[in-house]
Every structure is written in C-alpha cells, then in structure tokens.
Scaffold this motif. Structure first.
Motif, PDB file in Angstrom:
ATOM      1  N   ILE A   7       0.844  -1.202   0.000  1.00 35.28           N
ATOM      2  CA  ILE A   7       0.000   0.000   0.000  1.00 35.28           C
ATOM      3  C   ILE A   7       0.878   1.251   0.000  1.00 35.28           C
ATOM      4  O   ILE A   7       0.681   2.173  -0.796  1.00 35.28           O
ATOM      5  N   ARG A   8       1.868   1.266   0.885  1.00 36.30           N
ATOM      6  CA  ARG A   8       2.719   2.456   0.984  1.00 36.30           C
ATOM      7  C   ARG A   8       3.452   2.716  -0.332  1.00 36.30           C
ATOM      8  O   ARG A   8       3.598   3.853  -0.754  1.00 36.30           O
ATOM      9  N   GLU A   9       3.906   1.651  -0.953  1.00 34.54           N
ATOM     10  CA  GLU A   9       4.629   1.838  -2.232  1.00 34.54           C
ATOM     11  C   GLU A   9       3.729   2.455  -3.284  1.00 34.54           C
ATOM     12  O   GLU A   9       4.159   3.271  -4.099  1.00 34.54           O
ATOM     13  N   ILE A  10       2.458   2.072  -3.267  1.00 43.05           N
ATOM     14  CA  ILE A  10       1.554   2.574  -4.313  1.00 43.05           C
ATOM     15  C   ILE A  10       1.040   3.974  -4.019  1.00 43.05           C
ATOM     16  O   ILE A  10       0.973   4.818  -4.903  1.00 43.05           O
ATOM     17  N   ILE A  11       0.670   4.222  -2.746  1.00 43.34           N
ATOM     18  CA  ILE A  11       0.013   5.531  -2.514  1.00 43.34           C
ATOM     19  C   ILE A  11       0.908   6.619  -1.964  1.00 43.34           C
ATOM     20  O   ILE A  11       0.494   7.769  -1.918  1.00 43.34           O
ATOM     21  N   LEU A  12       2.115   6.275  -1.511  1.00 46.27           N
ATOM     22  CA  LEU A  12       2.928   7.361  -0.918  1.00 46.27           C
ATOM     23  C   LEU A  12       3.895   7.951  -1.933  1.00 46.27           C
ATOM     24  O   LEU A  12       4.280   7.330  -2.885  1.00 46.27           O
TER      25      LEU A  12
END
Ligand code: DC
Length: 220
Positions: free
Chosen positions: A215-220
């Motif tokens: 998730i962090r890789e995609i949205i941050l």
C-alpha cells in the motif's frame, strides 16, 4: 476532497479481516467488512422465513446499515445491532448462498460505494476490486490454500464446545469457495490490477507487513 480506497478481496479464511483491521489501524483508515452486510441480509431472510420467490420484494424492508464506534464497525438491521448474531456457521453458509442473488448485491452496492466516497477505507470482500470500487487506489487479492485456511479456522475453534472437525471445516470452506467463485453475478476473482498475496506460509504479522508495504509503495 477525494478519499483513498483500498480493496482487499479473497476467499473465506484467508485472514482478510484480521489483516485489514491491523493495517487500517496503522494507517488511520476505516476498516469496512462487507461480508457483514451479506450476513445481515441472510439473517433477515432467515429470521423472517422469506421464501425464495419473495426475496427480491422483501429487500425493501431490509434496512441494513453500518456504524463505526471508535473506529470499530457494527452492523445494524433496523435499529438492532446484529454484529454478534451474524457470526454462526449457518449464517456463513446462508450468506454465501444469498450473496449470489443479483437483487441482494444491488441492494448493498450503493451503501458500500457511499462509505468509500466519504472515508479513507480499507474495504474487504469478494468483489470490491472488480465491481464495487473498480477505481480503488490499491487492490490486494489475499489467498491461502483451502487446507491452510481450514487449519487456521480449526485452531481458532478447537477450544470451543461443539467444535466441528477439521474435515467438516475444510468441506465448508471448499463449498463456500465454489459458491463464491462460480456465481454469475460478481464472482470472487482476482482483479486484473490487483496484487496477489498468498498467506499460506506467512504469519498474520508477516502478511499485514507485506500488505502495508504494498500500500505504501503505491500511494505514498
Ligand atoms: O467475508 P465473509 O465470510 O463474512 O462473507 C460472507 C459471504 O458473503 C461470503 O461467502 C460471500 C459473500 N460476500 C460477497 O458475496 N461479496 C462481498 N463483497 C463480501 C461477502
């Protein structure tokens, strides 16, 4: 302001709800368990002895809603909190059957989209990435072998009285997978743009960490 929507789909017992709760607490998002909505419709139909041919019409009176109390989801049928009542093996199987009825899915569709449009959510279910939130920011498909899922469920239930046998649990899981994957409307399947996470050989913490990282890789 647009909200962030994360979809987690997968078969029963893959650990979706536990993991989604852990990840949403960490990210400060609302965790929405859409299976509870289908279970509540199943409870409504069972309690009112609704015959198959009357289901569609009777849905007008099925007032299902979600409330979030200190971030925890409670599901209501009318003004009755049925969050505990819907967690029986009978309702699990009934929910799987009734969720195949297109009118039931239509009845719950708007509610799920509204919650996602008003909140940052991690929403788990069977058709979130494919149908309910096709534009979700992140889509995860979380799975594990049927044997491993049965094993986990057996461990969870084995301390309780009237625990079913491992074989009974496995049979139920295989039957539910079949029903959920082979229905005509919105069957369980991996969205083309979903990231596959297989939790068969992972602990809950490892799965949660992996999903948080995705998730962090995609949205941050
Ligand atoms: O996630 P769960 O086991 O509580 O879901 C109960 C049933 O509801 C499941 O067998 C299939 C159905 N369901 C569905 O069809 N679509 C969803 N988004 C969530 C659950």
């Amino acid at each position: 302001m647009s909200t962030i929507n994360i979809a987690i789909d997968g078969p029963a017992g893959a650990g979706k709800s536990t993991i989604a709760k852990m990840v949403s607490a960490e990210m400060g998002y609302i965790y929405v368990d859409t299976g509870a909505l289908y279970r509540t419709i199943a409870l409504y139909l069972t309690e009112n002895n609704i015959a198959d041919e009357d289901i569609e019409k009777s849905l007008e009176n099925a007032d299902v809603s979600l409330r979030f109390i200190n971030g925890t989801q409670r599901v209501y049928l009318g003004d009755r909190d049925v969050s505990g009542l819907i967690r029986t093996p009978e309702i699990s199987m009934a929910a799987s059957r009734t969720s195949a009825i297109p009118a039931v899915r239509t009845h719950l569709f708007g509610l799920q989209q509204k919650i996602a449009s008003e909140n940052n959510v991690i929403m788990d279910g069977r058709d979130i990435g494919t149908v309910v939130l096709p534009n979700a920011d992140v889509k995860i498909y979380l799975t594990a072998t049927a044997e491993e899922r049965a094993n986990r469920r057996y461990k969870e239930l084995s301390q309780k009285p009237d625990c079913p046998t491992y074989d009974e649990i496995l049979k139920d899981i295989i039957q539910r997978d079949y029903q959920d994957m082979n229905r005509e409307t919105a069957p369980l399947k991996q969205a083309e743009d979903a990231v596959l996470v297989d939790s068969t050989n992972l602990t809950l913490e490892q799965s949660a960490a992996k999903i948080t990282e995705i998730i962090r890789e995609i949205i941050l």
